[in-house]
Scaffold this motif. Structure first.
Motif: not given
Length: 175
Positions: A97-98, A150, A148, A167
């Motif tokens: 992540s991300p 989540h 983006t 993310e």
């Protein structure tokens, strides 16, 4: 001579027949409701993907989390616009992540857990898997919108469960 009048005999016969018909209709109604309930359960489980598709089951719960693909935590390109992401849920974070993916890419997520049961949900999409130690769940999704996303854990996993957020950043396609 009989004390029962013809009207009383008729009433008795009518109620006996009506009771039989009512029992048949009640049985028919209960049977149809049971079939409807069972059919609904099957439909939801199969059509909405409630039953997780698994890429494999391992005897040791830590086997998938220890494999090189999950340990590297990288996005792997598998085709011209296709990627594989090997995601591991750990107390209390997602790795990697991300995750950066290009807009329009189809990503196949391989999800497992290294410790306890986690829920892998990508908000704003239809992605929702249960991350179970020793099991690898798979799901594919095409990210058409640059933004983006989540990753949240939707299965209570402990004291810091609410902070388990990852993310996925979908980068805009170059023009």
């Amino acid at each position: 001579m009989s004390d029962i009048t013809p009207e009383a005999r008729f009433d008795h016969a009518f109620h006996r027949a009506a009771d039989r018909h009512e029992r048949v209709w009640i049985f028919f109604t209960i049977a149809m409701l049971a079939l409807l309930f069972a059919g609904t359960l099957v439909f939801v489980a199969v059509d909405f993907g409630v039953v997780a598709k698994g890429a494999g089951f391992y005897k040791s719960p830590l086997t998938p989390a220890d494999s090189p693909l999950f340990k590297s935590g990288k996005l792997v390109r598998t085709g011209p616009n296709a990627y594989s992401a090997y995601v591991t849920g750990k107390l209390w974070y997602w790795t990697p992540s991300p995750i950066h993916v290009p807009q329009g890419a189809t990503v196949t997520f391989y999800v497992t857990s290294a410790d306890v049961i986690h829920g892998f949900e990508v908000q704003g999409t239809t992605i929702n898997l249960t991350a179970i130690p020793g099991v690898v769940g798979t799901v594919s999704y095409t990210f058409d919108k640059a933004r983006t996303y989540h990753i949240v854990c939707n299965e209570y996993c402990g004291i810091a469960h609410q902070s388990m957020i990852g993310e996925i950043i979908v980068d805009r396609r170059p023009t």
